[in-house]
Scaffold this motif. Structure first.
Motif, PDB file in Angstrom:
ATOM      1  N   ARG A   1       0.825  -1.215   0.000  1.00 16.77           N
ATOM      2  CA  ARG A   1       0.000   0.000   0.000  1.00 16.77           C
ATOM      3  C   ARG A   1       0.857   1.260   0.000  1.00 16.77           C
ATOM      4  NH1 ARG A   1      -0.232  -2.020   5.175  1.00 16.77           N
ATOM      5  NH2 ARG A   1       0.447  -0.616   6.857  1.00 16.77           N
ATOM      6  N   THR A   2       2.074   1.165   0.545  1.00 17.50           N
ATOM      7  CA  THR A   2       2.950   2.330   0.595  1.00 17.50           C
ATOM      8  C   THR A   2       3.450   2.712  -0.789  1.00 17.50           C
ATOM      9  OG1 THR A   2       3.648   1.633   2.796  1.00 17.50           O
ATOM     10  CG2 THR A   2       5.007   3.289   1.707  1.00 17.50           C
ATOM     11  N   SER A   3       3.555   1.738  -1.683  1.00 14.10           N
ATOM     12  CA  SER A   3       4.059   2.013  -3.026  1.00 14.10           C
ATOM     13  C   SER A   3       2.973   2.496  -3.978  1.00 14.10           C
ATOM     14  CB  SER A   3       4.727   0.761  -3.606  1.00 14.10           C
ATOM     15  OG  SER A   3       3.782  -0.284  -3.762  1.00 14.10           O
ATOM     16  N   VAL A   4       1.716   2.392  -3.556  1.00 13.67           N
ATOM     17  CA  VAL A   4       0.610   2.847  -4.396  1.00 13.67           C
ATOM     18  C   VAL A   4       0.531   4.371  -4.319  1.00 13.67           C
ATOM     19  CG1 VAL A   4      -1.888   2.800  -4.718  1.00 13.67           C
ATOM     20  CG2 VAL A   4      -0.665   0.710  -4.080  1.00 13.67           C
ATOM     21  N   PRO A   5       0.399   5.064  -5.451  1.00 13.47           N
ATOM     22  CA  PRO A   5       0.319   6.530  -5.411  1.00 13.47           C
ATOM     23  C   PRO A   5      -0.841   7.014  -4.553  1.00 13.47           C
ATOM     24  CG  PRO A   5       0.642   5.759  -7.665  1.00 13.47           C
ATOM     25  CD  PRO A   5       0.360   4.540  -6.830  1.00 13.47           C
TER      26      PRO A   5
ATOM     27  N   ALA B   1      14.601   3.512  -1.494  1.00  5.35           N
ATOM     28  CA  ALA B   1      15.342   2.869  -0.408  1.00  5.35           C
ATOM     29  C   ALA B   1      14.737   1.528  -0.005  1.00  5.35           C
ATOM     30  CB  ALA B   1      15.388   3.802   0.804  1.00  5.35           C
ATOM     31  N   ASP B   2      13.409   1.416  -0.081  1.00  9.08           N
ATOM     32  CA  ASP B   2      12.735   0.256   0.504  1.00  9.08           C
ATOM     33  C   ASP B   2      12.297  -0.802  -0.501  1.00  9.08           C
ATOM     34  OD1 ASP B   2      13.093   1.577   2.853  1.00  9.08           O
ATOM     35  OD2 ASP B   2      10.991   2.058   3.201  1.00  9.08           O
ATOM     36  N   LEU B   3      12.062  -0.411  -1.734  1.00 14.56           N
ATOM     37  CA  LEU B   3      11.681  -1.401  -2.740  1.00 14.56           C
ATOM     38  C   LEU B   3      12.922  -2.113  -3.275  1.00 14.56           C
ATOM     39  CD1 LEU B   3       9.027   0.549  -4.867  1.00 14.56           C
ATOM     40  CD2 LEU B   3       8.585  -1.448  -3.433  1.00 14.56           C
ATOM     41  N   PRO B   4      12.764  -3.308  -3.817  1.00 16.50           N
ATOM     42  CA  PRO B   4      13.898  -3.950  -4.498  1.00 16.50           C
ATOM     43  C   PRO B   4      14.430  -3.031  -5.595  1.00 16.50           C
ATOM     44  CG  PRO B   4      12.057  -5.479  -4.273  1.00 16.50           C
ATOM     45  CD  PRO B   4      11.541  -4.136  -3.850  1.00 16.50           C
ATOM     46  N   ALA B   5      15.743  -3.001  -5.781  1.00  9.85           N
ATOM     47  CA  ALA B   5      16.359  -2.056  -6.718  1.00  9.85           C
ATOM     48  C   ALA B   5      15.782  -2.173  -8.122  1.00  9.85           C
ATOM     49  CB  ALA B   5      17.866  -2.267  -6.746  1.00  9.85           C
ATOM     50  N   TRP B   6      15.510  -3.399  -8.568  1.00  7.71           N
ATOM     51  CA  TRP B   6      15.027  -3.593  -9.941  1.00  7.71           C
ATOM     52  C   TRP B   6      13.668  -2.944 -10.161  1.00  7.71           C
ATOM     53  CZ3 TRP B   6      10.358  -5.985 -10.694  1.00  7.71           C
ATOM     54  CH2 TRP B   6       9.853  -6.759  -9.646  1.00  7.71           C
ATOM     55  N   LEU B   7      12.901  -2.799  -9.087  1.00  7.98           N
ATOM     56  CA  LEU B   7      11.580  -2.189  -9.184  1.00  7.98           C
ATOM     57  C   LEU B   7      11.604  -0.720  -8.773  1.00  7.98           C
ATOM     58  CD1 LEU B   7       8.510  -2.271  -9.543  1.00  7.98           C
ATOM     59  CD2 LEU B   7       8.342  -3.203  -7.207  1.00  7.98           C
ATOM     60  N   GLY B   8      12.254  -0.438  -7.648  1.00 10.80           N
ATOM     61  CA  GLY B   8      12.215   0.908  -7.094  1.00 10.80           C
ATOM     62  C   GLY B   8      12.786   1.960  -8.024  1.00 10.80           C
TER      63      GLY B   8
ATOM     64  N   ARG C   1      13.198   1.976 -11.379  1.00 11.94           N
ATOM     65  CA  ARG C   1      12.372   2.226 -12.568  1.00 11.94           C
ATOM     66  C   ARG C   1      11.075   2.943 -12.214  1.00 11.94           C
ATOM     67  NH1 ARG C   1      12.715  -3.337 -16.219  1.00 11.94           N
ATOM     68  NH2 ARG C   1      14.968  -3.293 -16.576  1.00 11.94           N
ATOM     69  N   TYR C   2      10.464   2.503 -11.136  1.00 12.79           N
ATOM     70  CA  TYR C   2       9.190   3.090 -10.726  1.00 12.79           C
ATOM     71  C   TYR C   2       9.365   4.561 -10.356  1.00 12.79           C
ATOM     72  CZ  TYR C   2       4.855   3.586  -7.967  1.00 12.79           C
ATOM     73  OH  TYR C   2       3.650   3.996  -7.456  1.00 12.79           O
ATOM     74  N   VAL C   3      10.395   4.854  -9.588  1.00 10.26           N
ATOM     75  CA  VAL C   3      10.635   6.239  -9.173  1.00 10.26           C
ATOM     76  C   VAL C   3      11.045   7.097 -10.364  1.00 10.26           C
ATOM     77  CG1 VAL C   3      12.157   7.723  -7.809  1.00 10.26           C
ATOM     78  CG2 VAL C   3      11.107   5.709  -6.764  1.00 10.26           C
TER      79      VAL C   3
END
Length: 307
Positions: free
Chosen positions: A5-9, A247-254, A256-258
């Motif tokens: 839920r924290t990663s959802v906009p 910082a908190d998501l896996p690098a492969w996802l965080g 690109r998403y950011v």
């Protein structure tokens, strides 16, 4: 692991992202920048900005030199530096006065933030457009072409630096360990940025009045909403949330998403600044006023009186 839920906009972020996607379609910066590709870089400017910043004092001194150099040559990229160099001096004073819980981190933050700007300016001047973040490509191209208003020159660069660069600055200086302490100091810098933007709003009104047009405050107010699809306060919170995601998501996802979040919102905000929701007659009056007087100089003098 960060909760899903924290990663959802947030609702505001989702609206800004959707607006950014729609507005980004209307931006054609590459063609405009390509027209500048054959112009020779300015060796004097590159001499000032080629090397990385070494310290807070170095940032303070070289930003001021860069502003003077560009202003003396009538280069509209000086408009943003008129404000930014003074903001940097304000943060430097706050560090010296012990205003931060972790002054070393705050100093690193200031240097890293300025370094994002320096690298973008140097890349643009070298015509390395492919390496330039799109919000900066849009801002610098508009300023150099001279077809934008002074207000737009200021807002485009503020948008690129806060809505885009702040995310990556926080990533470079790291928000861990002691995340809560760093958040406190981030908020203290944000308070300075908030005062900066209020000053810009007041100064723009004063500068346009100085060249013969009144009522510009009705076109620029609230500046916070013109600045970014999220508003300035929202943009600063957006940057912190982006840093948390990286910082908190896996690098492969965080990463690109950011990257997608930051570029979409900042580029969409640039489009909003270039095509503000004001009537054509009002824009025409502003342009005529600038043509009839030196709005950039009036802006600088107003900043000097207030900061």
């Amino acid at each position: 692991m960060i909760p899903i839920r924290t990663s959802v906009p947030t609702v505001d972020e989702a609206e800004a992202l959707l607006a950014g996607i729609r507005r980004t379609v209307d931006i054609e910066a590459d063609g405009a920048a390509a027209a500048l590709a054959d112009e020779e870089p300015d060796p004097g400017l590159l001499e000032i900005v080629s090397g990385p910043f070494a310290s807070v004092a170095d940032v303070d001194e070289r930003l001021a030199r860069t502003e003077s150099y560009l202003r003396e040559r009538g280069d509209r990229r000086a408009v943003f530096l008129t404000v930014y160099s003074r903001m940097t001096a304000t943060v430097r004073t706050a560090i010296d006065d012990g205003a931060f819980v972790d002054p070393e981190w705050a100093a690193s933050y200031l240097v890293a933030f300025a370094e994002r700007y320096r690298r973008a300016l140097a890349a643009f001047e070298r015509r390395a457009f492919e390496s330039l973040p799109r919000p900066w490509l849009i801002a610098f191209t508009a300023a150099v072409r001279g077809e934008s208003l002074v207000a737009q020159d200021a807002l485009l660069a503020i948008n690129a630096h806060i809505t885009y660069d702040l995310t990556y600055t926080l990533g470079e200086v790291e928000i861990d360990p002691d995340r809560d302490v760093k958040r406190e100091d981030h908020d203290r810098i944000n308070a300075i940025l908030a005062r900066l933007v209020q000053t810009v709003q007041d100064v723009l009104v004063e500068a346009y009045a100085a060249v013969g047009i009144a009522g510009v405050d009705r076109l620029l107010d609230p500046l916070d909403d013109r600045l970014a699809l999220l508003g300035l306060k929202g943009a600063r919170e957006f940057a912190w949330r982006n840093a948390v995601l990286r910082a908190d998501l896996p690098a492969w996802l965080g990463e690109r998403y950011v990257d997608w979040r930051a570029e979409t919102v900042a580029t969409g905000a640039a489009a909003a600044v270039l095509a503000p929701d004001v009537d054509a007659d009002a824009t025409g009056r502003l342009r005529e006023a600038e043509d009839g007087g030196d709005a950039a100089s009036a802006f600088r003098e107003a900043v000097r009186r207030r900061m």
